[in-house]
Design a protein around this motif. Structure first.
Motif: not given
Length: 140
Positions: A39, A41, A43, A52-53
């Motif tokens: 994941t 990140d 943002s 966005e992630v």
């Protein structure tokens, strides 16, 4: 005399290993293996238009002590190495053929070996832009 010293050294080494095992001293498992989700990140990255992630599925296979082969979505591959307690991987990609003699994009990932938390940095050599965001790796 040399045989005696060798025998004593071997016995001492064996005793030390037996003691470590009996005392519950853990040997660190520095290997990654299996299916993971990365994941990333973006943002908060100022240079990124689409805040966005992002997630990507990784299949990780050990390739020796402190080494892990990574297969990612889109047929991409890489190799992570354990460096000073961090899993690190740098991948160069040529996507647009705009950087004569070098890669168009370099992606660098660095994750703490204990927590699998860290960051991923993307450098676009064609546009001379770098952006970075927190990254984490979790078993899928």
């Amino acid at each position: 005399m040399n045989k005696f010293i060798a025998a004593v050294s071997a016995a001492a080494a064996g005793a030390a290993l037996a003691f470590a095992g009996a005392s519950g001293v853990a040997v660190a498992d520095d290997g990654l293996s299996g299916a993971y989700t990365l994941t990333w990140d973006l943002s908060q990255a100022a240079q990124v238009k689409n805040k966005e992630v992002r997630t990507d599925q990784w299949t990780v296979t050990p390739c020796g002590a402190g080494c892990a082969d990574v297969a990612m979505g889109g047929g991409q591959t890489g190799q992570m190495h354990l460096v000073n307690g961090r899993w690190e991987m740098s991948r160069d990609m040529t996507l647009m053929n705009c950087n004569a003699g070098g890669p168009d994009v370099t992606v660098f990932t660095s994750l703490d070996a204990a927590t699998l938390q860290g960051f991923q940095r993307n450098t676009n050599h064609c546009a001379n832009v770098t952006f970075e965001g927190p990254a984490s790796l979790a078993r899928s």
